[in-house]
Design a protein around this motif. Structure first.
Motif, short mmCIF file in Angstrom:
data_model
loop_
_atom_site.label_atom_id
_atom_site.label_comp_id
_atom_site.label_asym_id
_atom_site.label_seq_id
_atom_site.Cartn_x
_atom_site.Cartn_y
_atom_site.Cartn_z
N LEU A 206 -20.48 0.51 64.72
CA LEU A 206 -21.51 -0.21 65.65
C LEU A 206 -22.96 -0.26 64.97
CD1 LEU A 206 -20.67 1.67 69.02
CD2 LEU A 206 -20.33 -0.71 68.63
N VAL A 207 -23.34 -1.55 64.95
CA VAL A 207 -24.79 -1.80 64.42
C VAL A 207 -25.81 -2.20 65.48
CG1 VAL A 207 -26.05 -3.31 62.89
CG2 VAL A 207 -23.67 -2.59 61.95
N MET A 208 -26.72 -1.23 65.16
CA MET A 208 -27.69 -1.38 66.52
C MET A 208 -29.08 -1.75 66.00
SD MET A 208 -28.65 1.36 69.28
CE MET A 208 -29.31 2.64 68.23
N ARG A 209 -29.83 -2.60 66.66
CA ARG A 209 -31.11 -2.93 66.16
C ARG A 209 -31.98 -3.29 67.34
NH1 ARG A 209 -29.51 -7.76 62.55
NH2 ARG A 209 -28.25 -6.90 60.73
N THR A 210 -33.42 -3.45 67.07
CA THR A 210 -34.33 -3.71 68.14
C THR A 210 -35.31 -4.84 67.74
OG1 THR A 210 -36.23 -2.63 69.17
CG2 THR A 210 -35.82 -1.65 67.27
N VAL A 211 -35.84 -5.44 68.52
CA VAL A 211 -36.81 -6.34 68.12
C VAL A 211 -38.32 -5.54 68.27
CG1 VAL A 211 -35.58 -8.29 68.75
CG2 VAL A 211 -37.50 -7.62 70.51
N SER A 212 -38.34 -4.59 68.51
CA SER A 212 -39.61 -3.67 68.61
C SER A 212 -40.44 -3.62 67.60
CB SER A 212 -39.31 -2.32 69.11
OG SER A 212 -38.87 -2.25 70.56
N LYS A 213 -39.74 -3.35 66.14
CA LYS A 213 -40.56 -2.94 65.00
C LYS A 213 -40.98 -4.44 64.46
CE LYS A 213 -39.84 0.96 66.69
NZ LYS A 213 -38.75 2.03 66.35
N MET A 214 -40.29 -5.37 64.91
CA MET A 214 -40.48 -6.77 63.89
C MET A 214 -41.51 -7.62 64.72
SD MET A 214 -36.74 -8.63 64.54
CE MET A 214 -37.42 -10.35 64.13
N GLY A 215 -42.15 -7.10 65.80
CA GLY A 215 -43.01 -7.86 66.43
C GLY A 215 -43.06 -8.00 67.87
N LEU A 216 -42.15 -7.41 68.62
CA LEU A 216 -41.87 -7.70 69.83
C LEU A 216 -41.81 -6.41 70.77
CD1 LEU A 216 -39.58 -10.80 69.60
CD2 LEU A 216 -42.04 -11.04 70.14
N ALA A 217 -42.50 -5.23 70.29
CA ALA A 217 -42.27 -4.20 71.01
C ALA A 217 -42.69 -4.27 72.53
CB ALA A 217 -43.25 -3.10 70.51
N LEU A 221 -36.42 -5.12 73.91
CA LEU A 221 -34.93 -5.61 73.74
C LEU A 221 -34.42 -5.10 72.29
CD1 LEU A 221 -32.95 -7.86 74.53
CD2 LEU A 221 -34.32 -9.38 72.84
N GLY A 222 -33.10 -4.57 72.97
CA GLY A 222 -32.36 -3.92 71.79
C GLY A 222 -31.00 -4.79 71.60
N TYR A 223 -30.27 -4.90 70.57
CA TYR A 223 -29.18 -5.48 70.72
C TYR A 223 -28.19 -4.53 69.54
CZ TYR A 223 -30.88 -7.84 66.26
OH TYR A 223 -31.49 -8.04 65.00
N MET A 224 -26.74 -4.77 70.09
CA MET A 224 -25.87 -4.12 69.35
C MET A 224 -24.52 -4.74 69.02
SD MET A 224 -24.49 0.08 69.94
CE MET A 224 -23.64 -0.56 71.42
N ALA A 225 -24.14 -4.84 67.76
CA ALA A 225 -22.99 -5.44 67.52
C ALA A 225 -21.65 -4.55 66.98
CB ALA A 225 -23.29 -6.57 66.33
N GLY A 226 -20.48 -4.95 67.50
CA GLY A 226 -19.34 -4.39 67.30
C GLY A 226 -18.14 -5.15 67.57
N SER A 227 -17.13 -4.45 67.53
CA SER A 227 -15.63 -5.15 67.78
C SER A 227 -15.81 -5.48 69.25
CB SER A 227 -14.32 -4.38 67.53
OG SER A 227 -14.64 -3.12 68.28
N ALA A 228 -15.22 -6.64 69.66
CA ALA A 228 -15.14 -6.92 70.96
C ALA A 228 -14.49 -5.75 71.82
CB ALA A 228 -14.13 -8.06 71.41
N LYS A 229 -13.49 -5.01 71.26
CA LYS A 229 -12.81 -4.34 72.09
C LYS A 229 -14.07 -3.01 72.48
CE LYS A 229 -9.07 -0.72 71.23
NZ LYS A 229 -8.68 -0.07 70.16
N LEU A 230 -14.78 -2.45 71.69
CA LEU A 230 -15.60 -1.54 71.80
C LEU A 230 -16.77 -1.98 72.74
CD1 LEU A 230 -16.51 0.57 68.39
CD2 LEU A 230 -15.42 1.25 70.68
#
Ligand SMILES: *Cc1c(COP(=O)(O)O)cnc(C)c1O
Length: 355
Positions: A206-217, A221-230
């Motif tokens: 799973l790859v997790m990120r956030t917009v917090s550190k790139m200017g929108l703390a 808002l965070g987002y996470m990518a992975g297989s549809a199943k998970l």
């Protein structure tokens, strides 16, 4: 009255956020740049359309589509959004929770992995990093073997140390376990490295990120990518409407203007290099290499507490990590700010280190 609060919760101290008003604020990895007046006006115009009497789009479809196109998520992956990536960490653990399900990470790293494990009454194991804060291959693989963790969190780059872990070793870890391996890319914008391309290759990734550190703390808002199943399974523990109307609209707008955020990131990366060069030239501290928007350093001639207090007196607020673990003894962490703020920090630090 009987005290129903669980002993593990009673033993915790709440996540402490110091009052920063009146300080040059370099303690929380925020992007220091605001939008131009023109961009701000356009954003406010857009907000006029928001319908606060209605619930938000529960699946935030439009925002998700912009995340795919602006933030380099492969179409083959599914994504889920959180109220900050902190909420995503909580969702992952809620989905796998159980008193026989171990959460694993490394130490020192982001404190929320362990804290949320405690909230959910899950056992936690933290493998110590090597002296240079790289992954200890032997200890990490042995711990996986011994504890058979349900989920492993690796921050990439790591917070609070700033370094990227060895890619070949992370791949080996992912292959060595059936745990969900969460690569927390909160600082990916500053590192030019990502595991998003490997999502197809590893079904437990799973790859997790956030917009917090790139200017929108402020948006949370965070987002996470992975297989549809998970992602489908984790989505079941998500509270309905967790991304509010104002965040959805504002983040869509920000991603339509992602060039602005990217330019700020490039500027911060340049300023990071000058800051590190200037810090390297100072006597009395050791500076650790960084791929993030902050710099970890260790005080040698004075104690970190003394240096921290002196900076504070000079109205510069950074983070004191000295008491957080033995390996961070006498360590402080400063966020890369505006060039003028970095200058003010360097001058205050020079004063703090002088006798
Ligand atoms: C800041 C940070 C987060 C949390 O980010 P939010 O989206 O603001 O909740 C997660 N992981 C790491 C490593 C961080 O440094």
């Amino acid at each position: 009255m009987k005290n129903w609060i669980r002993p593990e919760i009673q033993a915790l101290s709440a996540y402490h956020v110091p009052d920063s008003s009146g300080y040059i604020k370099l303690d929380a990895m925020e992007n220091p740049y605001r939008w131009s007046d023109e961009l701000t006006s356009k954003w406010l115009e857009l907000l006029k359309q928001s319908e606060l009497n209605r619930y938000p789009d529960p699946s935030a479809q439009l925002l998700k589509s912009k995340i795919y196109s602006s933030l380099n998520i492969p179409d083959s992956a599914d994504i889920i959004l959180g109220n900050g990536s902190d909420e995503l960490i909580q969702m992952i653990m809620m989905a796998v929770s159980g008193s026989d399900r171990t959460v694993m990470s490394v130490e020192p790293s982001f404190v929320m992995y362990k804290m949320i494990a405690t909230f959910l009454d899950m056992p936690y194991v933290g493998v110590s990093l090597a002296d240079d804060f790289s992954l200890d291959a032997g200890a990490t693989l042995t711990t996986i073997e011994q504890y058979q963790p349900a989920v492993i969190f690796l921050a990439y780059p790591n917070n609070p140390t700033g370094n990227l872990f060895d890619e070949a070793l992370i791949d080996k870890i992912i292959l060595s376990t059936d745990a969900l391996v969460v690569i927390d890319e909160a600082y990916y914008a500053f590192a030019d490295k990502s595991y998003a391309d490997k999502l197809e290759q590893y079904e437990n990734l799973l790859v997790m990120r956030t917009v917090s550190k790139m200017g929108l703390a402020g948006l949370r808002l965070g987002y996470m990518a992975g297989s549809a199943k998970l992602i489908n399974e984790i989505d079941k523990v998500r509270l309905p409407y967790n991304i509010n109307v104002l965040t959805q609209l504002s983040a869509e707008f920000a991603l339509d203007n992602v060039d602005v955020l990217n330019q700020q990131t490039e500027q911060i990366k340049k300023d990071r290099e000058s800051l590190v060069t200037s810090m390297d030239a100072l006597e009395g501290i050791d500076v650790y290499p960084t791929q993030a928007n902050f710099v970890l350093f260790r005080c040698k001639s004075k104690s970190a507490d003394e240096v921290f207090d002196s900076l504070k007196q000079q109205k510069v607020l950074i983070k004191n990590l000295s008491k957080s673990s033995a390996s961070l003894n006498n360590c402080l962490r400063v966020t890369v700010g505006l060039p003028s703020e970095n200058e003010a920090f360097l001058s205050a630090l020079t004063t703090a280190l002088a006798n």
